[in-house]
Design a protein around this motif. Structure first.
Motif, short mmCIF file in Angstrom:
data_model
loop_
_atom_site.label_atom_id
_atom_site.label_comp_id
_atom_site.label_asym_id
_atom_site.label_seq_id
_atom_site.Cartn_x
_atom_site.Cartn_y
_atom_site.Cartn_z
N ASP A 1 7.27 0.93 14.46
CA ASP A 1 7.45 1.84 15.60
C ASP A 1 6.12 2.42 16.06
O ASP A 1 6.03 2.99 17.15
N THR A 2 5.07 2.24 15.25
CA THR A 2 3.76 2.76 15.65
C THR A 2 3.00 1.75 16.51
O THR A 2 1.88 2.01 16.93
N ARG B 1 14.51 7.05 14.24
CA ARG B 1 13.36 7.94 14.25
C ARG B 1 13.31 8.57 15.64
O ARG B 1 13.32 7.87 16.64
N GLU C 1 0.81 -1.20 0.00
CA GLU C 1 0.00 0.00 0.00
C GLU C 1 0.85 1.27 0.00
O GLU C 1 1.95 1.27 0.55
N SER C 2 0.30 2.33 -0.53
CA SER C 2 0.96 3.64 -0.52
C SER C 2 1.22 4.10 0.90
O SER C 2 0.38 3.90 1.77
N GLY C 3 2.35 4.72 1.11
CA GLY C 3 2.61 5.38 2.38
C GLY C 3 3.08 4.47 3.50
O GLY C 3 3.22 4.90 4.64
N THR D 1 6.90 7.46 -5.58
CA THR D 1 6.66 6.20 -6.27
C THR D 1 5.60 6.45 -7.32
O THR D 1 4.41 6.35 -7.04
N VAL E 1 9.46 -3.97 10.63
CA VAL E 1 10.55 -3.08 10.22
C VAL E 1 10.25 -1.62 10.51
O VAL E 1 9.10 -1.22 10.70
N ILE E 2 11.30 -0.86 10.52
CA ILE E 2 11.23 0.59 10.65
C ILE E 2 12.22 1.17 9.65
O ILE E 2 13.33 0.64 9.51
N GLY E 3 11.80 2.20 8.97
CA GLY E 3 12.72 2.87 8.07
C GLY E 3 12.87 4.31 8.50
O GLY E 3 12.00 4.86 9.17
N LYS F 1 6.30 0.08 9.35
CA LYS F 1 6.23 1.13 10.39
C LYS F 1 5.96 0.58 11.79
O LYS F 1 5.06 1.05 12.49
N TYR G 1 11.59 10.73 18.53
CA TYR G 1 10.30 11.16 19.06
C TYR G 1 10.54 11.95 20.34
O TYR G 1 11.61 11.82 20.96
N GLY H 1 6.00 3.17 3.74
CA GLY H 1 7.43 3.32 3.99
C GLY H 1 8.32 2.46 3.11
O GLY H 1 9.45 2.14 3.49
N SER I 1 9.73 3.20 0.06
CA SER I 1 10.89 3.93 -0.44
C SER I 1 11.87 4.25 0.69
O SER I 1 13.09 4.17 0.52
N THR I 2 11.32 4.57 1.84
CA THR I 2 12.17 4.88 2.99
C THR I 2 12.98 3.66 3.42
O THR I 2 14.16 3.77 3.74
P1 GDP Z 1 5.87 4.52 0.27
O1 GDP Z 1 4.70 5.21 -0.34
O2 GDP Z 1 5.49 3.14 0.71
O3 GDP Z 1 7.09 4.53 -0.57
O4 GDP Z 1 6.19 5.29 1.65
P2 GDP Z 1 7.35 6.37 1.96
O5 GDP Z 1 8.67 5.69 2.10
O6 GDP Z 1 7.27 7.45 0.95
O7 GDP Z 1 6.93 6.87 3.39
C1 GDP Z 1 5.68 7.51 3.64
C2 GDP Z 1 5.74 8.32 4.95
O8 GDP Z 1 5.92 7.44 6.06
C3 GDP Z 1 6.91 9.30 5.02
O9 GDP Z 1 6.47 10.44 5.67
C4 GDP Z 1 7.96 8.58 5.86
O10 GDP Z 1 8.82 9.46 6.55
C5 GDP Z 1 7.10 7.79 6.80
N1 GDP Z 1 7.75 6.53 7.22
C6 GDP Z 1 8.52 5.72 6.47
N2 GDP Z 1 8.95 4.66 7.17
C7 GDP Z 1 8.44 4.81 8.42
C8 GDP Z 1 8.53 4.02 9.62
O11 GDP Z 1 9.16 2.98 9.69
N3 GDP Z 1 7.86 4.51 10.71
C9 GDP Z 1 7.14 5.65 10.69
N4 GDP Z 1 6.54 6.03 11.80
N5 GDP Z 1 7.03 6.40 9.58
C10 GDP Z 1 7.67 6.01 8.45
#
Ligand code: GDP
Ligand code: MG
Length: 297
Positions: free
Chosen positions: A172-173, A243, A32-34, A65, A226-228, A170, A245, A36, A38-39
């Motif tokens: 860490d959430t 990350r 799904e979009s968002g 993406t 995972v966490i990116g 993500k 906080y 993480g 790419s991160t």
């Molecule tokens: P993609 O659409 O799957 O490629 O997602 P992105 O890598 O563009 O990340 C989308 C948003 O989520 C960005 O604001 C990132 O900083 C944030 N993000 C990415 N990885 C993590 C993670 O592991 N934990 C949290 N809390 N946020 C993340």
């Protein structure tokens, strides 16, 4: 000593085999979009943290993406070279067009098989460019309960074509107990829907006790939480990816915080060759058999 990716320090057997067969590996990220994707790719491979590692030939960093995006990365570690191809795919959402967004991903994987098949049946078989996808990192949302219908649909369309490694995005959430519950639910959903994820091989009985313990820990962690992060912060004079906080710092590569390091180690370390072998012997063979069958009908 700073941790490095570690493909230069593989167990001897794997190392020799990998060097002999050439070091080219292709990873795809889907989900799904968002979530993480790419991160995580950036965190896995674009790290500027390691002094003893040269990254050559980075085309550009992945930010948005928009379409299927393949990128080659030449990494050198202690004199051993690895060519990685990383394929970032458009994230989809549970919208009307959710299912359609699986098409280009499936087509891409098929296309690489097709190219290899043609090259293999051609005259010049010595220098085949192998772009087959060896591994697909599938991102599962941390917010849902297990797999969503679109996840199931996507995984079922791809599981006989590529090695699927499920990830909890993500993480860490989530709290520790939420992660445990979520992992169990995802595994149960995978089983209930007859999805075939990458089957981690049995550990070689000749391996050291240390290696066996690591292997058991690795298997127990699936699906990897995972966490990116693209942010590097300094803790006790050491630059680390994290990350930050208000209540504290979550370290991407700290095994107490998440499974990132486990994933990295297996991907381009301990399981790299097996992922390539399964692609060749199972997924590609499937494709080949279908081609030959179609041609004979
Ligand atoms: P993609 O659409 O799957 O490629 O997602 P992105 O890598 O563009 O990340 C989308 C948003 O989520 C960005 O604001 C990132 O900083 C944030 N993000 C990415 N990885 C993590 C993670 O592991 N934990 C949290 N809390 N946020 C993340
Ligand atoms: Mg992206």
């Amino acid at each position: 000593k700073e941790e490095c990716i570690g493909f230069a320090t593989l167990p001897d057997q794997i190392h020799r085999k990998v060097i002999k067969k050439g070091f080219h590996f292709t990873i795809m990220v889907v989900g799904e979009s968002g979530l993480g994707k790419s991160t995580l790719i950036n965190s896995l491979f674009m790290t500027d943290l390691y002094q003893d590692r040269k990254i050559v030939g980075v085309e550009d960093r992945l930010d948005s993406t928009v379409s299927i995006h393949a990128q080659n990365l030449d990494i050198e570690e202690s004199g051993v070279k690895l060519r990685l191809t990383i394929i970032d795919t458009p994230g989809f959402s549970d919208s009307l067009h959710g299912k359609d967004s699986i098409d280009p991903i499936e087509e891409y994987i098929d296309q690489q098989f097709h190219q290899y098949f043609q090259a293999e049946s051609g005259l010049n078989r010595k220098n085949i460019q192998d772009s087959r996808v060896h591994c697909l990192l599938y991102f599962v949302s941390p917010y849902g309960h297990g797999l969503k219908p679109l996840d199931v649909e996507c995984l079922k369309r791809l599981h006989h074509k590529v090695n699927i490694i499920p990830l909890i995005a993500k993480s860490d959430t989530l709290t520790k107990s939420e992660i445990t519950r979520h992992k169990a639910k995802v595994l149960q959903d995978i089983k209930d829907h007859g999805i075939k994820a990458y089957d981690f091989p049995e550990c070689d009985p000749d391996e050291s006790a240390d290696f066996k313990r690591q292997d058991a820990e690795l298997k127990a962690a699936i699906p990897f939480a995972v966490i990116g992060s693209n942010a590097v912060t300094e803790i006790a004079g050491k630059r680390i990816r994290a990350r930050v906080y208000p209540w504290g710092v979550i370290e991407v590569e700290n095994e107490k915080h998440c499974d990132f390091s486990k994933l990295k180690r297996m991907l381009i370390g301990t399981h790299l060759q097996d992922l390539k072998d399964v692609t060749e012997e199972y997924h590609y063979e499937n494709y080949r058999a279908q081609c030959i069958q179609t041609a004979n009908n």
